[in-house]
Design an enzyme around this catalytic site. Structure first.
Site, PDB file in Angstrom:
ATOM      1  N   ARG A   1       5.955 -36.066 -17.877  1.00  0.00           N
ATOM      2  CA  ARG A   1       6.298 -35.764 -16.496  1.00  0.00           C
ATOM      3  C   ARG A   1       5.180 -36.065 -15.503  1.00  0.00           C
ATOM      4  NH1 ARG A   1       4.730 -31.698 -19.365  1.00  0.00           N
ATOM      5  NH2 ARG A   1       3.418 -30.035 -18.564  1.00  0.00           N
TER       6      ARG A   1
ATOM      7  N   CYS B   1      -5.293 -10.936   4.967  1.00  0.00           N
ATOM      8  CA  CYS B   1      -5.392 -11.591   6.281  1.00  0.00           C
ATOM      9  C   CYS B   1      -5.366 -10.628   7.463  1.00  0.00           C
ATOM     10  CB  CYS B   1      -4.302 -12.655   6.431  1.00  0.00           C
ATOM     11  SG  CYS B   1      -2.613 -12.014   6.467  1.00  0.00           S
TER      12      CYS B   1
ATOM     13  N   CYS C   1      -4.913 -23.380 -22.446  1.00  0.00           N
ATOM     14  CA  CYS C   1      -6.181 -22.956 -23.043  1.00  0.00           C
ATOM     15  C   CYS C   1      -6.234 -21.440 -23.212  1.00  0.00           C
ATOM     16  CB  CYS C   1      -7.351 -23.413 -22.178  1.00  0.00           C
ATOM     17  SG  CYS C   1      -7.470 -25.187 -22.014  1.00  0.00           S
TER      18      CYS C   1
ATOM     19  N   ALA D   1      -6.239 -19.077  -8.745  1.00  0.00           N
ATOM     20  CA  ALA D   1      -6.671 -20.208  -7.914  1.00  0.00           C
ATOM     21  C   ALA D   1      -5.891 -20.258  -6.604  1.00  0.00           C
ATOM     22  CB  ALA D   1      -6.502 -21.514  -8.686  1.00  0.00           C
TER      23      ALA D   1
END
Length: 650
Positions: free
Chosen positions: A60, A440, A174, A122
């Site tokens: 993909r 925020c 992993c 992330a």
């Protein structure tokens, strides 16, 4: 008359050619996105990805070929994209976006950031960096046939963390193979193992230690060498787990020692993995057999399925289930395969035993058969077409932003089935920021409940600040009028505090802690709510994010100073010399994934979204958890899911 360059207005085409964009991730969505933007007219592109190319990516991630296996995704994606447009200026980084080198000043170099990530940590980090740098961010995600694209702009829209996210259900490969940290990681591994031994083998479900783990080596050449050591032009020349088991006649003891002793000892040689993690402890059948009897008893009373056995008890269950499954396989004849079914007792016994033995090795609390069964679920595979559609939508939103039409940007949901108006793509008006968002808001504040006599400083740092609130290198001081430093991101400064309890520092009900992450230019005030007892296996609980839910501060505290995240005046360089790197890779988690045991999950708060162009202007649609053929807003709940597979937990 409007002047066109190709299909774009000249002004927009000029803007694309001069704008600088950052693409974070070069996997399923990232490959499609990189191809799209160079063909659209973007000329100044930087792409970052920590991962290396695996054989399982080739179905993909079309910028990669067999000859690229083991090489940096970002570097190969750059080279492949340049073949579409040799004049483009593309810079590739084989690195983690959470590396301190990519600070707020780095993000300020760009006009636009496009996320094509595969993990929540992330995503949270990039969200905060874009807020701090005041740069528009386009967030995206896919889950099987579902997908979503949204735009995040400081002060105008919700940020990625404004709404609580459901439990994460996809995991880096992993993590499954090398560094499990949650019980669900071990359950996914055990289901992979079942298929490798008794079912249909799948390259995406390898259970052996991953020698190409990018976190085990930060040197791209070393990583590539490791990955290709046993390969020739992408063809892996090693004996499969099933072949090995057959050659040993499915001997349960030999299989046990390979999986839980030899493979673990091999993992221990990858020493970089254990610098900031507790190393696993190998198990040896012969040694356990000698001391196994006392451990065979259950650790709890009640129904059999709700009991947690001892280590030796799971060893025996492993042996019995392997023998039973081997017998069933033999009865089916040569070339036969078994299909895992959670309602099949031998299969469920095998997964329960294997998962719990791995949990024990990696120092986790073991789970009952009932718990394991409830966490094991069905697969939603990665769909290349979904990635392509979402990548196209990212570019369309990017064109609006760079064309100065930010107000026309939308959150767009891609559904599996058409809604009542026969729409697969449903655009929704962007929501404004949540007033009390702990990321925020102008003064981010949150209340956390835990037992101050049992919670250590290390738990506060790793489980609450890093795992739950997504900080990378936190500094913490107690608002006690003295500014007592509890945690410092400078290596060695406060490590002596790690094993101490928070109560040892005078922290009690009503205390306030100020946590700063200078890399993210982010500050969070934490109100402590002491509780003697919490629910079973719960170490802490986020009570509320609004200041009015916080307990009253202590009388001797100073007035808390005003803090605004992302304020240009408050930007400071990171004080951390070492920050853990996030492994931005994902293996196609084609089996079942986690209900991430961390307390970071929560129910998604409903929020009305007005459909754009689908009906009357005043008509609304509510975001809610999705069933198989629900309406548009469903994908919102999956916006933390990755550009690869997702496991739907029952």
């Amino acid at each position: 008359m409007v002047q066109l360059v190709g299909s774009l207005r000249k002004e927009l085409a000029d803007s694309l050619s001069t704008s600088k964009v950052l693409v974070v991730g070069a996997g399923g969505i990232g490959c499609e996105l990189l191809k799209n933007i160079v063909l659209t007219g973007f000329r100044n592109i930087e792409v970052i990805d920590l991962d290396t190319i695996d054989v399982s990516n080739l179905n993909r991630q079309f910028l990669f070929q067999k000859k690229h296996v083991g090489k940096s995704k970002a570097q190969v994606a750059k080279e492949s994209a340049l073949q579409f447009c040799p004049s483009a200026n593309i810079t590739a980084y084989h690195d983690s976006i959470m590396n301190p080198d990519y600070n707020v000043e780095f993000f300020k170099n760009f006009n636009l950031v496009m996320n094509a990530l595969d993990n929540r940590a992330a995503r949270n980090h990039v969200n905060r960096m874009c807020l701090a740098a005041d740069i528009p961010l386009i967030e995206s995600g896919t889950a099987g046939y579902l997908g979503q694209v949204t735009v995040i702009k400081k002060g105008m829209t919700e940020c990625y963390e404004c709404q609580p996210k459901p439990t994460q259900k996809t995991f880096p490969g992993c993590t499954i193979r090398n560094t499990p940290s949650e019980p669900i990681h071990c359950i996914v591994w055990a289901k992979y193992l079942f298929n490798q031994l008794f079912g249909e083998e799948d390259a995406d479900q390898d259970v052996s230690p991953d020698t190409a783990d990018p976190e085990a080596s930060w040197n791209p050449e070393e990583t590539a060498a490791r990955a290709t050591a046993a390969e020739k032009d992408g063809d892996v020349n090693r004996v499969s787990t099933k072949q090995w088991a057959r050659s040993n006649k499915y001997n349960a003891v030999k299989l046990f020692n390979k999986l839980f002793k030899d493979d673990i000892m091999y993992l221990l040689t990858m020493d970089k993995l254990w610098k900031k993690r507790k190393a696993p402890t190998p198990l040896d059948w012969q040694q356990l057999e000698k001391t196994g009897s006392p451990q065979e008893e259950s650790s709890s009373s009640g129904l059999k399925d709700q009991q947690v056995l001892g280590v030796w008890g799971y060893c025996k269950l492993f042996q019995e289930s392997v023998d039973t499954l081997h017998s069933l396989l033999d009865d089916k004849g040569d070339g036969a395969e078994l299909v895992w079914d959670k309602d099949d007792p031998p299969a469920m016994d095998f997964v329960t035993a294997a998962a719990n033995l791995r949990m024990y090795i990696f120092s986790m609390n073991m789970k009952s058969r009932f718990d394991v069964k409830s966490m094991a679920g069905n697969i939603i595979p990665a769909i290349a077409t979904t990635n392509a559609v979402i990548a196209g939508l990212i570019v369309l939103e990017g064109l609006k932003i760079l064309g100065g039409e930010l107000e026309s940007c939308r959150t767009i949901f891609l559904n599996k089935c058409p809604n009542l108006r026969k729409k697969l793509l449903v655009p929704c008006i962007l929501d404004p920021p949540v007033v009390n968002c702990y990321v925020c808001a102008s003064k981010p504040e949150v209340t956390v409940k835990f037992n101050v006599h049992k919670t250590t400083v290390l738990s506060l740092q790793d489980k609450i600040l890093k795992e739950r609130f997504g900080m990378v290198a936190p500094d913490v001081q107690i608002e006690d009028g003295k500014g007592t430093i509890l945690i410092s991101s400078e290596e060695g400064e406060t490590e002596a505090n790690n094993s101490k309890f928070l109560s040892d520092f005078g922290i009690r009900n009503g205390s306030r802690l100020q946590a700063d992450d200078f890399l993210q230019d982010y500050t969070l005030l934490i109100n402590v709510l002491h509780a003697e007892k919490l629910e079973r296996d719960v170490e802490f609980e986020v009570v509320g994010e609004a200041p009015d839910k916080a307990p009253p501060p202590q009388n001797n505290q100073e007035e808390v100073k005003s803090i605004t995240n992302g304020n240009k005046d408050s930007a400071q360089p990171s004080t951390s010399s070492k920050v853990p790197a996030d492994d931005d890779d994902i293996m196609i988690v084609d089996s079942d994934n986690e209900a991430e045991a961390s307390s970071s999950s929560g129910a998604v708060t409903s929020s009305a979204k007005r459909k754009h162009g689908d009906g009357d202007p005043g008509e609304t649609s509510t975001k809610r958890p999705r069933t198989d053929q629900s309406s548009a807003a469903a994908a919102h709940d999956n916006n933390d899911d990755d550009d690869d597979d997702i496991i739907a937990l029952d």
